[in-house]
Design a protein around this motif. Structure first.
Motif, PDB file in Angstrom:
ATOM      1  N   PRO A   1       0.780  -1.333   0.062  1.00 22.69           N
ATOM      2  CA  PRO A   1       0.038   0.029   0.048  1.00 22.69           C
ATOM      3  C   PRO A   1       0.953   1.111  -0.048  1.00 22.69           C
ATOM      4  N   GLY A   2       1.955   1.218   0.820  1.00 21.69           N
ATOM      5  CA  GLY A   2       2.843   2.203   0.700  1.00 21.69           C
ATOM      6  C   GLY A   2       3.452   2.684  -0.712  1.00 21.69           C
ATOM      7  N   MET A   3       3.893   1.583  -1.157  1.00 20.90           N
ATOM      8  CA  MET A   3       4.277   2.195  -2.744  1.00 20.90           C
ATOM      9  C   MET A   3       3.053   2.630  -3.635  1.00 20.90           C
ATOM     10  N   THR A   4       2.169   2.078  -3.698  1.00 19.39           N
ATOM     11  CA  THR A   4       0.940   2.373  -4.300  1.00 19.39           C
ATOM     12  C   THR A   4       0.488   3.985  -4.165  1.00 19.39           C
ATOM     13  N   LEU A   5       0.542   4.051  -2.687  1.00 20.37           N
ATOM     14  CA  LEU A   5      -0.070   5.599  -2.312  1.00 20.37           C
ATOM     15  C   LEU A   5       1.331   6.532  -2.611  1.00 20.37           C
TER      16      LEU A   5
ATOM     17  N   MET B   1      -1.807  11.500 -12.759  1.00 21.86           N
ATOM     18  CA  MET B   1      -2.956  10.655 -12.435  1.00 21.86           C
ATOM     19  C   MET B   1      -4.243  11.537 -12.296  1.00 21.86           C
ATOM     20  N   TRP B   2      -4.163  12.734 -11.883  1.00 19.78           N
ATOM     21  CA  TRP B   2      -5.397  13.262 -11.689  1.00 19.78           C
ATOM     22  C   TRP B   2      -5.825  13.763 -13.329  1.00 19.78           C
TER      23      TRP B   2
ATOM     24  N   PHE C   1      -1.773  -0.758  -9.881  1.00 22.10           N
ATOM     25  CA  PHE C   1      -2.739  -0.669  -8.565  1.00 22.10           C
ATOM     26  C   PHE C   1      -3.161   0.807  -8.535  1.00 22.10           C
ATOM     27  N   ALA C   2      -2.509   1.916  -8.560  1.00 22.61           N
ATOM     28  CA  ALA C   2      -3.066   3.154  -8.337  1.00 22.61           C
ATOM     29  C   ALA C   2      -3.939   3.512  -9.316  1.00 22.61           C
TER      30      ALA C   2
END
Length: 271
Positions: A50-54, A64-65, A231-232
Motif C-alpha cells: 500500500p505504501g508503494m501504491t500511495l 494521475m489527476w 494498482f494506483a
C-alpha cells in the motif's frame, strides 16, 4: 431548542452506524494487503505494498489527476446519455406493446454481446477520440436503466390508473402524477448499477484505443510491469465508481425521502 438542532446529532449517529461496517471491512482489506506485502508472501513486482501504491499517487498526482478526470468525464457523459435514451425507450415500450415486442429482444441481444469484442469497431468507425469511449459506456449502462424503468412504470397499481381515467386525467398528467413517481424507486436502483457499469465501459473503450484516461494508464503500467502504477490506476477507477454511486444515492434520498427513510428504518430494525 428547535427540532432541527436535535436531529443533527441523530443524523450523524445514523450515518456512523450505516458506514462503520464498510469502513471496517475496507480497513481490514488494507491491513491484509499490508501484511501480505510486509511478510514477503508475494513478491513486490507482483503485488506492491500500500505504501508503494500511495507513494505513486503522491509523486505523480498531476499526471494521475489528468487521466482520472478524462475517465470521469467519459463516464459521466456516457451515463447521462444512457439515462436519457434509456428512460425515453422505456416510456415508449410501456406505452406501445408492439414497440416493446420489437425492441426488447434486440436490447437483450445487444446486452449479451461482450462490449470488449465490439469496442474495436467503434474505434475504427469513430476514431481514437472521445466518441468510442462514450459509446461503449452508453451501451453498458443503457440496459439497467431501460429494464428498471420499464419495471417501475409497469408496477403502478391498476386501481390508481382506473381512478385517473375516471377523473378524465390526460395520459400526460397520469404519467407525471402517477406513473413516473411510482417508477422512481425502481429507476434509481437501475441508475446505481448503471453508473458503476459506465466506469467499466469508459475504461474498456480506453483499453482498445486511447492516449489518455485510466485505461491508458493501466495498459501502459501493465506493459512496463509497473505494478504500483497499475494498482494506483485501479484504485482511482474504483474511487470514481464509489463517488458516482454515492452521488446517485444522495440524489435518491433527496428526491425520494419517504422511500429512503423507510428503507433505512427497515434495515435498522432487522439488525
Amino acid at each position: 431548542m428547535s427540532l432541527d438542532s436535535g436531529r443533527g446529532p441523530e443524523r450523524v449517529l445514523r450515518a456512523v452506524e450505516r458506514s462503520w461496517r464498510p469502513v471496517a471491512l475496507l480497513a481490514a482489506c488494507f491491513a491484509a494487503w499490508w501484511a501480505i506485502t510486509a511478510t514477503n508472501l508475494v513478491q513486490a513486482y507482483l503485488v506492491p505494498s500500500p505504501g508503494m501504491t500511495l507513494g505513486v499517487l503522491a509523486d505523480k498526482w498531476p499526471y494521475m489527476w489528468q487521466h482520472t478526470w478524462v475517465t470521469t468525464y467519459e463516464t459521466i457523459l456516457g451515463f447521462v446519455i444512457a439515462v436519457i435514451v434509456g428512460v425515453l425507450a422505456a416510456v415508449i415500450m410501456v406505452y406501445s406493446a408492439s414497440v416493446e415486442k420489437t425492441l426488447y429482444p434486440i436490447l437483450l441481444f445487444a446486452q449479451v454481446i461482450p462490449k470488449i469484442a465490439i469496442a474495436p469497431l467503434f474505434v475504427v468507425w469513430l476514431g481514437f477520440g472521445l466518441a468510442p469511449k462514450v459509446v461503449v459506456a452508453v451501451l453498458i449502462a443503457f440496459f439497467p436503466v431501460v429494464i428498471s424503468m420499464v419495471t417501475g412504470l409497469k408496477s403502478v397499481d391498476p386501481e390508481m390508473l382506473e381512478l385517473a381515467a375516471t377523473m378524465n386525467a390526460s395520459p400526460l398528467k397520469t404519467f407525471v402524477k402517477i406513473r413516473f413517481p411510482t417508477a422512481l424507486p425502481h429507476l434509481f436502483s437501475g441508475l446505481k448499477v448503471a453508473v458503476t457499469l459506465a466506469v467499466t465501459g469508459a475504461v474498456v473503450g480506453e483499453f482498445v484505443g486511447a492516449n489518455e484516461g485510466l485505461g491508458y494508464v493501466i495498459l501502459q503500467a501493465n506493459g512496463n510491469l509497473d505494478t504500483p502504477m497499475l494498482f494506483a490506476g485501479l484504485l482511482l477507477m474504483s474511487l470514481i465508481g464509489v463517488v458516482l454511486f454515492t452521488l446517485v444515492e444522495v440524489g435518491e434520498r433527496l428526491m425520494l425521502p419517504w422511500h429512503a427513510s423507510r428503507r433505512g428504518e427497515a434495515v435498522t430494525t432487522t439488525l
